[in-house]
Scaffold this motif. Structure first.
Motif, PDB file in Angstrom:
ATOM      1  N   TYR A   1     115.485  12.688  28.351  1.00  0.00           N
ATOM      2  CA  TYR A   1     115.178  11.966  27.816  1.00  0.00           C
ATOM      3  C   TYR A   1     113.806  12.523  28.122  1.00  0.00           C
ATOM      4  O   TYR A   1     113.833  13.731  29.522  1.00  0.00           O
ATOM      5  CB  TYR A   1     114.926  10.876  27.655  1.00  0.00           C
ATOM      6  N   ALA A   2     112.366  12.911  27.571  1.00  0.00           N
ATOM      7  CA  ALA A   2     111.355  13.459  28.432  1.00  0.00           C
ATOM      8  C   ALA A   2     110.576  12.769  29.328  1.00  0.00           C
ATOM      9  O   ALA A   2     109.792  13.020  30.373  1.00  0.00           O
ATOM     10  CB  ALA A   2     110.376  13.422  26.653  1.00  0.00           C
ATOM     11  N   ASP A   3     110.521  11.174  29.155  1.00  0.00           N
ATOM     12  CA  ASP A   3     109.621  10.511  30.588  1.00  0.00           C
ATOM     13  C   ASP A   3     110.886   9.215  30.642  1.00  0.00           C
ATOM     14  O   ASP A   3     111.445   8.888  29.831  1.00  0.00           O
ATOM     15  CB  ASP A   3     108.389  10.420  29.767  1.00  0.00           C
ATOM     16  N   GLU A   4     110.281   8.056  30.990  1.00  0.00           N
ATOM     17  CA  GLU A   4     110.480   7.265  31.879  1.00  0.00           C
ATOM     18  C   GLU A   4     109.877   5.956  30.773  1.00  0.00           C
ATOM     19  O   GLU A   4     110.730   5.019  30.452  1.00  0.00           O
ATOM     20  CB  GLU A   4     109.682   6.661  32.465  1.00  0.00           C
ATOM     21  N   ALA A   5     109.253   6.065  29.788  1.00  0.00           N
ATOM     22  CA  ALA A   5     108.719   5.917  28.184  1.00  0.00           C
ATOM     23  C   ALA A   5     110.173   5.798  27.923  1.00  0.00           C
ATOM     24  O   ALA A   5     110.940   4.090  27.111  1.00  0.00           O
ATOM     25  CB  ALA A   5     107.165   5.532  27.935  1.00  0.00           C
ATOM     26  N   GLU A   6     110.335   6.951  26.954  1.00  0.00           N
ATOM     27  CA  GLU A   6     111.456   7.289  26.214  1.00  0.00           C
ATOM     28  C   GLU A   6     113.071   6.445  27.012  1.00  0.00           C
ATOM     29  O   GLU A   6     113.936   6.066  26.127  1.00  0.00           O
ATOM     30  CB  GLU A   6     112.179   8.402  26.166  1.00  0.00           C
ATOM     31  N   ALA A   7     112.736   6.516  28.236  1.00  0.00           N
ATOM     32  CA  ALA A   7     114.531   6.036  28.975  1.00  0.00           C
ATOM     33  C   ALA A   7     114.071   4.629  28.684  1.00  0.00           C
ATOM     34  O   ALA A   7     115.621   3.730  27.968  1.00  0.00           O
ATOM     35  CB  ALA A   7     114.588   6.416  30.073  1.00  0.00           C
ATOM     36  N   ARG A   8     112.971   3.735  28.454  1.00  0.00           N
ATOM     37  CA  ARG A   8     113.349   2.493  28.540  1.00  0.00           C
ATOM     38  C   ARG A   8     113.306   2.381  26.945  1.00  0.00           C
ATOM     39  O   ARG A   8     114.496   0.866  26.948  1.00  0.00           O
ATOM     40  CB  ARG A   8     111.982   2.250  28.999  1.00  0.00           C
ATOM     41  N   ASP A   9     113.009   3.108  26.103  1.00  0.00           N
ATOM     42  CA  ASP A   9     113.405   1.931  24.358  1.00  0.00           C
ATOM     43  C   ASP A   9     114.166   2.617  25.033  1.00  0.00           C
ATOM     44  O   ASP A   9     115.696   1.832  23.513  1.00  0.00           O
ATOM     45  CB  ASP A   9     112.652   2.961  23.842  1.00  0.00           C
ATOM     46  N   ALA A  10     115.342   3.472  24.871  1.00  0.00           N
ATOM     47  CA  ALA A  10     117.126   3.647  24.917  1.00  0.00           C
ATOM     48  C   ALA A  10     116.915   3.346  25.392  1.00  0.00           C
ATOM     49  O   ALA A  10     118.394   2.110  24.813  1.00  0.00           O
ATOM     50  CB  ALA A  10     117.203   5.005  25.328  1.00  0.00           C
ATOM     51  N   ILE A  11     117.019   1.891  26.650  1.00  0.00           N
ATOM     52  CA  ILE A  11     118.170   1.220  26.940  1.00  0.00           C
ATOM     53  C   ILE A  11     117.484  -0.265  26.523  1.00  0.00           C
ATOM     54  O   ILE A  11     118.378  -0.849  26.232  1.00  0.00           O
ATOM     55  CB  ILE A  11     117.335   0.735  28.601  1.00  0.00           C
ATOM     56  N   LYS A  12     116.688  -0.643  26.055  1.00  0.00           N
ATOM     57  CA  LYS A  12     116.233  -1.858  25.012  1.00  0.00           C
ATOM     58  C   LYS A  12     117.136  -1.670  24.247  1.00  0.00           C
ATOM     59  O   LYS A  12     116.937  -2.335  22.995  1.00  0.00           O
ATOM     60  CB  LYS A  12     114.446  -1.667  25.156  1.00  0.00           C
ATOM     61  N   ASP A  13     117.181  -0.195  23.292  1.00  0.00           N
ATOM     62  CA  ASP A  13     117.559   0.138  22.244  1.00  0.00           C
ATOM     63  C   ASP A  13     119.126   0.216  22.188  1.00  0.00           C
ATOM     64  O   ASP A  13     120.194   0.466  21.308  1.00  0.00           O
ATOM     65  CB  ASP A  13     116.946   1.124  21.655  1.00  0.00           C
TER      66      ASP A  13
ATOM     67  N   GLU B   1     121.144   2.608  23.437  1.00  0.00           N
ATOM     68  CA  GLU B   1     122.112   3.383  22.907  1.00  0.00           C
ATOM     69  C   GLU B   1     122.490   3.882  24.468  1.00  0.00           C
ATOM     70  O   GLU B   1     123.290   4.767  24.855  1.00  0.00           O
ATOM     71  CB  GLU B   1     120.606   4.614  23.138  1.00  0.00           C
ATOM     72  N   VAL B   2     121.758   3.819  25.368  1.00  0.00           N
ATOM     73  CA  VAL B   2     122.333   3.327  26.999  1.00  0.00           C
ATOM     74  C   VAL B   2     122.369   3.182  27.956  1.00  0.00           C
ATOM     75  O   VAL B   2     121.710   1.533  27.414  1.00  0.00           O
ATOM     76  CB  VAL B   2     121.317   5.197  27.682  1.00  0.00           C
ATOM     77  N   TYR B   3     123.194   2.426  29.240  1.00  0.00           N
ATOM     78  CA  TYR B   3     123.550   1.625  30.124  1.00  0.00           C
ATOM     79  C   TYR B   3     122.155   1.512  30.762  1.00  0.00           C
ATOM     80  O   TYR B   3     121.839   0.426  32.045  1.00  0.00           O
ATOM     81  CB  TYR B   3     124.401   1.458  30.477  1.00  0.00           C
ATOM     82  N   GLY B   4     122.119   3.016  31.277  1.00  0.00           N
ATOM     83  CA  GLY B   4     120.968   2.917  32.211  1.00  0.00           C
ATOM     84  C   GLY B   4     120.047   4.543  32.107  1.00  0.00           C
ATOM     85  O   GLY B   4     120.893   5.417  31.811  1.00  0.00           O
ATOM     86  N   ALA B   5     119.452   5.015  32.959  1.00  0.00           N
ATOM     87  CA  ALA B   5     118.501   5.622  32.798  1.00  0.00           C
ATOM     88  C   ALA B   5     118.346   6.460  34.014  1.00  0.00           C
ATOM     89  O   ALA B   5     117.856   5.861  35.402  1.00  0.00           O
ATOM     90  CB  ALA B   5     117.585   6.234  32.323  1.00  0.00           C
ATOM     91  N   VAL B   6     118.328   7.845  34.992  1.00  0.00           N
ATOM     92  CA  VAL B   6     117.405   8.137  36.176  1.00  0.00           C
ATOM     93  C   VAL B   6     116.491   9.088  35.885  1.00  0.00           C
ATOM     94  O   VAL B   6     116.749   9.592  34.760  1.00  0.00           O
ATOM     95  CB  VAL B   6     118.742   9.075  36.891  1.00  0.00           C
ATOM     96  N   VAL B   7     115.453   8.581  36.723  1.00  0.00           N
ATOM     97  CA  VAL B   7     113.744   9.060  36.014  1.00  0.00           C
ATOM     98  C   VAL B   7     113.811   9.712  37.168  1.00  0.00           C
ATOM     99  O   VAL B   7     113.823   8.820  37.929  1.00  0.00           O
ATOM    100  CB  VAL B   7     113.029   7.890  35.607  1.00  0.00           C
ATOM    101  N   VAL B   8     113.001  11.239  36.781  1.00  0.00           N
ATOM    102  CA  VAL B   8     113.292  11.922  38.053  1.00  0.00           C
ATOM    103  C   VAL B   8     111.505  12.091  37.991  1.00  0.00           C
ATOM    104  O   VAL B   8     110.200  12.649  36.680  1.00  0.00           O
ATOM    105  CB  VAL B   8     112.863  13.577  37.643  1.00  0.00           C
ATOM    106  N   THR B   9     110.688  11.549  39.419  1.00  0.00           N
ATOM    107  CA  THR B   9     108.744  11.122  39.277  1.00  0.00           C
ATOM    108  C   THR B   9     108.558  12.226  39.930  1.00  0.00           C
ATOM    109  O   THR B   9     109.760  12.681  41.197  1.00  0.00           O
ATOM    110  CB  THR B   9     108.775   9.730  38.776  1.00  0.00           C
ATOM    111  N   SER B  10     107.347  11.625  40.415  1.00  0.00           N
ATOM    112  CA  SER B  10     106.453  13.163  41.782  1.00  0.00           C
ATOM    113  C   SER B  10     107.050  12.098  42.998  1.00  0.00           C
ATOM    114  O   SER B  10     107.087  12.873  44.163  1.00  0.00           O
ATOM    115  CB  SER B  10     105.233  12.837  41.443  1.00  0.00           C
ATOM    116  N   GLU B  11     106.850  11.216  42.989  1.00  0.00           N
ATOM    117  CA  GLU B  11     107.318  10.299  44.045  1.00  0.00           C
ATOM    118  C   GLU B  11     109.250  10.050  44.258  1.00  0.00           C
ATOM    119  O   GLU B  11     109.946   9.778  45.648  1.00  0.00           O
ATOM    120  CB  GLU B  11     107.187   8.918  44.497  1.00  0.00           C
TER     121      GLU B  11
END
Length: 333
Positions: A72-84, A86-96
């Protein structure tokens, strides 16, 4: 020949063989999936710029066959995928650093496994990871015990209704009406307990009650339908199918992707597993990914009730005619 007409030693032998066989089957059906619980192509998202997510994806793919990665391109897409769902979770790479998104409502055991797996990967790379539960399990039932333990009572309710209709000699539309009415009452009672009283299954009350009712009707229709086709042996076949296969293969305590193959797939084809998946969708995810399990339950219910309507007629046409050749005429007077 009735069972009681068999010689005593044969009846004893049948008991000695039947009981250990049933015990072995039950232990295999319940213990095998529990002992082999592990992720198998578990859908997991990886979100962020491709260059930044590549090392994370590579480390996760080192656990061969464990995860089915979705980019997924960003955290927002990953959140939508979890709510839909599509996935059970997501690892998001952020600047922090790394951030893990989970959904304990989709399975607390899966969320815990993801936390352990991703935390290990982060520690190996010297990074810290923050965790957020996007779709949490209810505070009144954080372990999802109500949903996971609902499989057995629903299976028993469906089996009991199918057996009762058969043994009471109900046929045709009367039998269908009895099965439908029983399922509707079970749905209302189950929703009143799990939704209204325990507050463990949120979401729309009618959707939760309808899911309980449809799952019960799918089981009872299948059991009564098999009995209509095969007679009383059909009751045993239906009960074994729903109790010893459908119940442990449902993946209610974890997820279908956590069960050994092909148990997870088979479980989703049977009413208990489809019922659990549909219940998760309507209770926690606003109906996301509900179409598949709803269709599975509907087909079981329709085919089962249709068989109840025509099964006895089919058996009546195919049954051998009574032999009257050896009957003696009754004496007049």
């Amino acid at each position: 020949m009735s069972p009681t007409s068999l010689p005593t030693h044969r009846r004893i032998a049948a008991v000695l063989v039947l009981i250990p066989t049933l015990v072995a089957l039950a232990l295999w059906a319940f213990a095998w999936p529990a002992a082999r619980t592990a992720p198998r192509d578990l859908p997991l998202g990886v979100a962020g710029p491709p260059a930044a997510t590549a090392p994370v994806a590579e480390r996760l793919e080192q656990r061969e066959g464990a995860f089915d990665l979705h980019r997924y391109a960003d955290e927002a897409e990953a959140r939508d995928a979890i709510k839909d769902r599509e996935v059970y979770g997501a690892v998001v790479v952020t600047s922090e650093g790394l951030k893990l998104l989970t959904a304990s409502a989709a399975g607390p055991a899966v969320a815990q496994l993801l936390q352990q797996a991703v935390a290990y990967q982060a520690a190996a790379s010297g990074q810290e990871i923050a965790t957020e539960d996007v779709v949490p399990a209810p505070a009144s039932d954080p372990r999802g015990a109500v949903l996971s333990t609902s499989v057995l009572p629903l299976a028993l309710a469906g089996i009991g209704a199918g057996v009762a209709v058969t043994l009471l000699g109900l046929r045709g539309l009367v039998a269908v009406g009895a099965l439908a009415g029983s399922a509707a009452l079970v749905g209302g009672v189950a929703a009143a307990l799990s939704h209204s009283w325990l507050d463990a299954l949120p979401g729309n009350w009618w959707a939760v009650a309808g899911t309980f009712a449809l799952a019960t009707l799918a089981v009872s229709g299948a059991v009564a339908g098999l009995a209509a086709l095969l007679g009383r042996p059909g009751l045993g076949l239906g009960a074994l199918l729903m109790m010893l296969i459908g119940n442990p293969f449902a993946g209610a305590a974890s997820a279908p992707e956590m069960l050994p193959e092909p148990a997870g797939v088979i479980g989703q084809w049977l009413p208990p597993g489809a019922g659990v998946s549909l219940l998760r969708s309507v209770a926690f995810f606003d109906g996301a990914s509900a179409a598949g399990p709803a269709l599975t339950l509907t087909w079981w219910a329709v085919l089962g009730l249709g068989t109840v309507l025509v099964g006895h007629a089919v058996r009546g046409r195919t049954a051998p005619a009574p032999d009257t050749a050896d009957r003696e005429p009754a004496l007049a007077g």
